[in-house]
Design a protein around this motif. Structure first.
Motif, mmCIF file in Angstrom:
data_model
loop_
_atom_site.group_PDB
_atom_site.id
_atom_site.type_symbol
_atom_site.label_atom_id
_atom_site.label_comp_id
_atom_site.label_asym_id
_atom_site.label_seq_id
_atom_site.Cartn_x
_atom_site.Cartn_y
_atom_site.Cartn_z
ATOM 1 N N GLN A 82 95.801 68.923 60.365
ATOM 2 C CA GLN A 82 96.364 69.320 61.647
ATOM 3 C C GLN A 82 96.512 68.118 62.567
ATOM 4 O OE1 GLN A 82 97.406 72.441 62.879
ATOM 5 N NE2 GLN A 82 98.129 71.169 64.569
ATOM 6 N N THR A 83 95.503 67.242 62.588
ATOM 7 C CA THR A 83 95.577 66.039 63.417
ATOM 8 C C THR A 83 96.725 65.145 62.969
ATOM 9 O OG1 THR A 83 93.202 66.100 63.860
ATOM 10 C CG2 THR A 83 94.322 63.997 64.182
ATOM 11 N N GLN A 84 96.874 64.951 61.672
ATOM 12 C CA GLN A 84 97.953 64.121 61.151
ATOM 13 C C GLN A 84 99.317 64.699 61.512
ATOM 14 O OE1 GLN A 84 96.696 64.126 57.041
ATOM 15 N NE2 GLN A 84 95.788 62.077 57.209
ATOM 16 N N SER A 130 99.943 66.610 64.107
ATOM 17 C CA SER A 130 100.134 66.433 65.553
ATOM 18 C C SER A 130 100.538 65.007 65.880
ATOM 19 C CB SER A 130 98.846 66.808 66.301
ATOM 20 O OG SER A 130 98.516 68.161 66.110
ATOM 21 N N VAL A 131 99.929 64.039 65.203
ATOM 22 C CA VAL A 131 100.289 62.630 65.422
ATOM 23 C C VAL A 131 101.741 62.387 65.024
ATOM 24 C CG1 VAL A 131 99.867 60.270 64.630
ATOM 25 C CG2 VAL A 131 97.942 61.751 65.226
ATOM 26 N N GLN A 175 91.363 70.346 59.473
ATOM 27 C CA GLN A 175 91.476 69.762 60.803
ATOM 28 C C GLN A 175 92.156 68.398 60.747
ATOM 29 O OE1 GLN A 175 87.395 69.791 62.097
ATOM 30 N NE2 GLN A 175 87.502 71.885 62.891
ATOM 31 N N LEU A 176 91.846 67.627 59.689
ATOM 32 C CA LEU A 176 92.487 66.325 59.529
ATOM 33 C C LEU A 176 93.984 66.482 59.311
ATOM 34 C CD1 LEU A 176 92.398 63.268 59.172
ATOM 35 C CD2 LEU A 176 91.813 63.624 56.763
ATOM 36 N N ASP A 210 103.802 73.321 62.311
ATOM 37 C CA ASP A 210 103.075 72.636 63.378
ATOM 38 C C ASP A 210 103.993 72.172 64.503
ATOM 39 O OD1 ASP A 210 100.262 72.425 62.165
ATOM 40 O OD2 ASP A 210 101.520 71.609 60.587
#
Length: 282
Positions: free
Chosen positions: A97-99, A101-102, A94-95, A229
């Motif tokens: 994926q968050t990175q 997305s950022v 999840q981290l 992504d």
């Protein structure tokens, strides 16, 4: 015998709210030491403080209550640690994926992307090993990993394909997958026909793997560089060109994974060909 603690006292000792303690009781995660049969008041003892603090920290890490229950009732240290490690692995994914997305958002805010080179060509029909299943967008990554693993296993079986005959792995994405976030996705890998044809291999092979003809298509094609992504940026640029030229036709969009995880773990080096179905004038 140690005195029992009221739910309020236990709440202050563990920093878990009364509401949370009641919920954990209802879910079978943290049972009170005693319940008054007349008033229904819950009481706890001091030996439950540490388990309650463990629950609080696991909840802070976003672990689901079912997983927490498995940790608390684990019969041994190895089982408990396996449950926790599985959740930490999920958090790491999840981290990542968050990175991603950022990074994608920052790239969008920095300005319009350079339009990728687009070519137009006819992709011939091929015989392929394929797995087709209705998949939701949320499950796509996991399903794709399993599907391509099954295809790789089938491809390695003797007699399935002549040596060196397979092409890049690919997938078909119908339009309603993007509109409804759920549709039948087909993962495939092209194979050549062995001398004398496939014979008894025709039809289902292993489980859901089967032989399938991937039809020919005329397509506008762009290569997406990097992780999947932000492949929507390539879709957007390619779809814009197709719309501007008014050449789009019905049919699934194709992705061909020219360079992926089998070749390198470095996602910045991944290359995915996106093929948008079009009508090409001669």
């Amino acid at each position: 015998m140690a005195p029992l603690l009221t739910i309020g006292e236990f709440s202050r000792m563990t920093h878990l709210s009364v509401k949370a303690l009641r919920h954990y009781h209802d879910m079978g995660v943290l049972e009170p030491a005693a319940i008054d049969p007349f008033t229904g008041y819950r009481s706890y003892d001091a030996t439950q403080v540490v388990p309650a603090q463990v629950i609080r920290r696991l909840r802070d890490l976003g672990m689901p209550l079912d997983s927490i229950r498995s940790v608390l009732i684990a019969p041994d240290l190895e089982t408990r640690n396996r449950e926790i490690a599985a959740h930490l692995g999920q958090m790491e994914r999840q981290l990542a994926q968050t990175q991603a997305s950022v990074a994608g958002l920052r790239a969008l805010l920095a300005g319009p992307a350079v339009r990728p080179a687009i070519e137009y060509r006819k992709i011939p029909a091929v015989t392929a090993l394929a797995v087709a299943q209705v998949v939701s967008a949320a499950d796509l990554a996991t399903w794709g990993s399993d599907a391509f693993g099954a295809l790789s296993d089938a491809l390695a079986k003797p007699g399935v394909a002549p040596a060196g005959a397979s092409g890049p792995f690919g997938a078909l994405f119908p339009g309603d997958f993007f509109e409804l976030e759920r549709s039948e996705i087909t993962a495939f890998v092209p194979v050549g026909s062995p001398p004398g044809g496939f014979g008894p291999l025709e039809g289902p092979l292993d489980g859901q793997v089967r032989l399938l003809e991937i039809p020919a298509v005329e397509a506008a094609i762009a290569v997406h560089e990097g992780p999947l992504d932000d492949i929507d940026r390539t879709y957007g640029a390619l779809g814009t060109v197709v719309a501007e030229r008014a050449i789009g036709v019905e049919g699934p969009i194709r992705e061909y994974y020219l360079i992926g995880f089998p070749e390198t773990e470095d996602e910045s080096k991944h290359r995915t060909e996106v093929a948008w179905p079009v009508f090409l004038t001669q």
